[in-house]
Scaffold this motif. Structure first.
Motif, PDB file in Angstrom:
ATOM      1  N   LEU A 142     -79.316 -34.456 -22.205  1.00 65.48           N
ATOM      2  CA  LEU A 142     -80.729 -34.190 -22.475  1.00 65.48           C
ATOM      3  C   LEU A 142     -80.920 -33.397 -23.764  1.00 65.48           C
ATOM      4  O   LEU A 142     -81.878 -33.627 -24.501  1.00 65.48           O
ATOM      5  CB  LEU A 142     -81.343 -33.445 -21.299  1.00 65.48           C
ATOM      6  N   VAL A 143     -80.028 -32.470 -24.032  1.00 65.68           N
ATOM      7  CA  VAL A 143     -80.133 -31.683 -25.262  1.00 65.68           C
ATOM      8  C   VAL A 143     -80.016 -32.587 -26.491  1.00 65.68           C
ATOM      9  O   VAL A 143     -80.845 -32.531 -27.406  1.00 65.68           O
ATOM     10  CB  VAL A 143     -79.052 -30.587 -25.301  1.00 65.68           C
ATOM     11  N   PHE A 144     -78.997 -33.446 -26.504  1.00 66.07           N
ATOM     12  CA  PHE A 144     -78.802 -34.329 -27.653  1.00 66.07           C
ATOM     13  C   PHE A 144     -79.919 -35.376 -27.737  1.00 66.07           C
ATOM     14  O   PHE A 144     -80.370 -35.720 -28.840  1.00 66.07           O
ATOM     15  CB  PHE A 144     -77.435 -35.020 -27.574  1.00 66.07           C
TER      16      PHE A 144
ATOM     17  N   ALA B 194     -86.624 -45.833 -21.241  1.00 64.16           N
ATOM     18  CA  ALA B 194     -87.716 -45.668 -22.186  1.00 64.16           C
ATOM     19  C   ALA B 194     -88.919 -46.546 -22.002  1.00 64.16           C
ATOM     20  O   ALA B 194     -89.076 -47.542 -22.672  1.00 64.16           O
ATOM     21  CB  ALA B 194     -87.191 -45.874 -23.581  1.00 64.16           C
ATOM     22  N   GLN B 195     -89.793 -46.177 -21.106  1.00 62.65           N
ATOM     23  CA  GLN B 195     -91.092 -46.804 -21.004  1.00 62.65           C
ATOM     24  C   GLN B 195     -92.148 -45.748 -21.293  1.00 62.65           C
ATOM     25  O   GLN B 195     -91.893 -44.570 -21.244  1.00 62.65           O
ATOM     26  CB  GLN B 195     -91.308 -47.405 -19.610  1.00 62.65           C
ATOM     27  N   SER B 196     -93.382 -46.195 -21.551  1.00 57.28           N
ATOM     28  CA  SER B 196     -94.401 -45.256 -22.006  1.00 57.28           C
ATOM     29  C   SER B 196     -95.645 -45.269 -21.142  1.00 57.28           C
ATOM     30  O   SER B 196     -96.067 -46.322 -20.694  1.00 57.28           O
ATOM     31  CB  SER B 196     -94.802 -45.594 -23.450  1.00 57.28           C
TER      32      SER B 196
ATOM     33  N   GLY C  89     -77.614 -43.080 -26.087  1.00 57.32           N
ATOM     34  CA  GLY C  89     -78.077 -43.641 -24.826  1.00 57.32           C
ATOM     35  C   GLY C  89     -79.415 -43.129 -24.360  1.00 57.32           C
ATOM     36  O   GLY C  89     -80.060 -43.755 -23.515  1.00 57.32           O
ATOM     37  N   THR C  90     -79.851 -41.982 -24.877  1.00 50.82           N
ATOM     38  CA  THR C  90     -81.155 -41.443 -24.484  1.00 50.82           C
ATOM     39  C   THR C  90     -82.109 -41.386 -25.672  1.00 50.82           C
ATOM     40  O   THR C  90     -83.204 -41.929 -25.618  1.00 50.82           O
ATOM     41  CB  THR C  90     -80.999 -40.045 -23.859  1.00 50.82           C
TER      42      THR C  90
ATOM     43  N   MET D  86     -81.796 -43.988 -16.260  1.00 52.72           N
ATOM     44  CA  MET D  86     -81.647 -43.651 -17.668  1.00 52.72           C
ATOM     45  C   MET D  86     -83.007 -43.805 -18.344  1.00 52.72           C
ATOM     46  O   MET D  86     -83.202 -44.555 -19.288  1.00 52.72           O
ATOM     47  CB  MET D  86     -80.629 -44.563 -18.292  1.00 52.72           C
ATOM     48  N   SER D  87     -83.954 -43.178 -17.784  1.00 60.60           N
ATOM     49  CA  SER D  87     -85.320 -43.476 -18.152  1.00 60.60           C
ATOM     50  C   SER D  87     -86.000 -42.322 -18.834  1.00 60.60           C
ATOM     51  O   SER D  87     -85.635 -41.197 -18.678  1.00 60.60           O
ATOM     52  CB  SER D  87     -86.113 -43.829 -16.915  1.00 60.60           C
TER      53      SER D  87
END
Length: 322
Positions: A69-71, A17-19, A253-254, A1-2
């Protein structure tokens, strides 16, 4: 979920979510205490596996992933518009982002969706917690500067012992769908592969976290938009509850989770922020049992605890030499 992986020496434990870039030096002042946002992020990611299960009850796995992915991309595009940020530029940069999008979004999201056709959401959530174990094992081979200590090697062994406990190895994996479980474990493996690739190719690009992550999700959306029609047709009807689950999975969640994670890393640092990883399987298990009525045997929570203990040990760093 990244989304995008951090460019730190330590591989991030959470697959979210890492950058590849250093957080902006002056992030916006948070409105809520970081502990509240940490709790919200844990709940959002913990419930993501339940939402995947509900989504796949009405739509094909690729459709669930595409909708997610769209949302999610829509939320980040809106955030970029508010902050007046632009997408990164450069063909070479976008090529690297396409690879990162595949390993950190398109592939693991799809694998988790397919896995939950045959395995409970609780098991998928626990498999997700093995990402730090895969990351530590891969870093030994791929990252010459990231050599393991005895404690980290012990954590790796302990973690995979926990996986065997969850799967009930002493029973010959009786009643376990091997294909679905393998897909969930491969999804967890895909995250550290993406982290290492990002660390080698996208670290220090000079672009903001938000623009890089928005671009990555946009590429992943295009990838799924191309693949989905090849394997699935248009839904004959749109089931409301699964559609709402997909929308929540993407937007919360994304999309929202990326923004929450970025704020936490900027405020309290990646070490504290990544601790959310250890709450995800707990929440995923509780949600699956309480809401979906999934069965729970003693070896599942016991094995999950061992996995998390092993994952925590793999993140322990030795003292640096002078």
């Amino acid at each position: 979920m990244s989304t995008v992986a951090a460019s730190r020496t330590q591989s991030p434990a959470t697959p979210e979510a890492q950058s590849p870039t250093t957080p902006d030096p002056s992030p916006p002042r948070p409105r809520l205490d970081w502990r509240l946002r940490f709790g919200a992020l844990s709940l959002i990611w913990g419930f993501s596996f339940l939402l995947i299960k509900v989504g796949t009850s009405g739509y094909a796995p690729f459709q669930v992933t595409l909708g997610r992915l769209v949302f999610g991309t829509a939320v980040l595009v809106a955030a970029m518009a508010v902050k007046r940020e632009r997408l990164p530029r450069g063909a070479r940069l976008w090529a690297h982002m396409a690879v990162a999008a595949f390993f950190l979004n398109a592939l693991p999201f799809s694998l988790f969706a397919y896995s939950e056709l045959t395995i409970p959401s609780t098991l998928a959530g626990i498999c997700n917690a093995t990402s730090p174990l895969w990351g530590m094992a891969l870093s030994v081979v791929a990252l010459s500067e990231d050599r393991p200590t005895r404690v980290r090697v012990a954590g790796l062994g302990l973690g995979f012992l926990g996986v065997l406990t969850v799967l009930g190895a002493w029973q010959g994996f009786h009643g376990l769908d091997a294909t679905g479980t393998a897909m969930a474990l491969l999804a967890s493996l895909s995250y550290p592969v993406g982290w290492i690739y990002v660390r080698r190719t996208l670290a220090g690009t000079g672009n903001s976290h938000l623009s890089m992550t928005g671009g990555q999700l946009l590429v992943a959306t295009v990838q799924l938009a191309v693949v989905t029609p090849l394997f699935t047709g248009m839904p004959k009807h749109f089931a409301l509850v699964p559609l709402l689950a997909v929308a929540a999975l993407g937007a919360l969640g994304t999309g929202l989770a990326v923004l929450l994670q970025y704020g936490l890393v900027a405020e309290v640092g990646p070490t504290t922020a990544q601790m959310v990883t250890y709450f995800i399987p707990v929440i995923a298990t509780a949600a699956g049992v309480a809401i979906l009525g999934e069965s729970l045997h003693w070896n599942t929570p016991m094995g999950a605890a061992i996995v998390l203990a092993g994952a925590a040990l793999t993140q322990v760093r030795g003292k640096k030499r002078a």
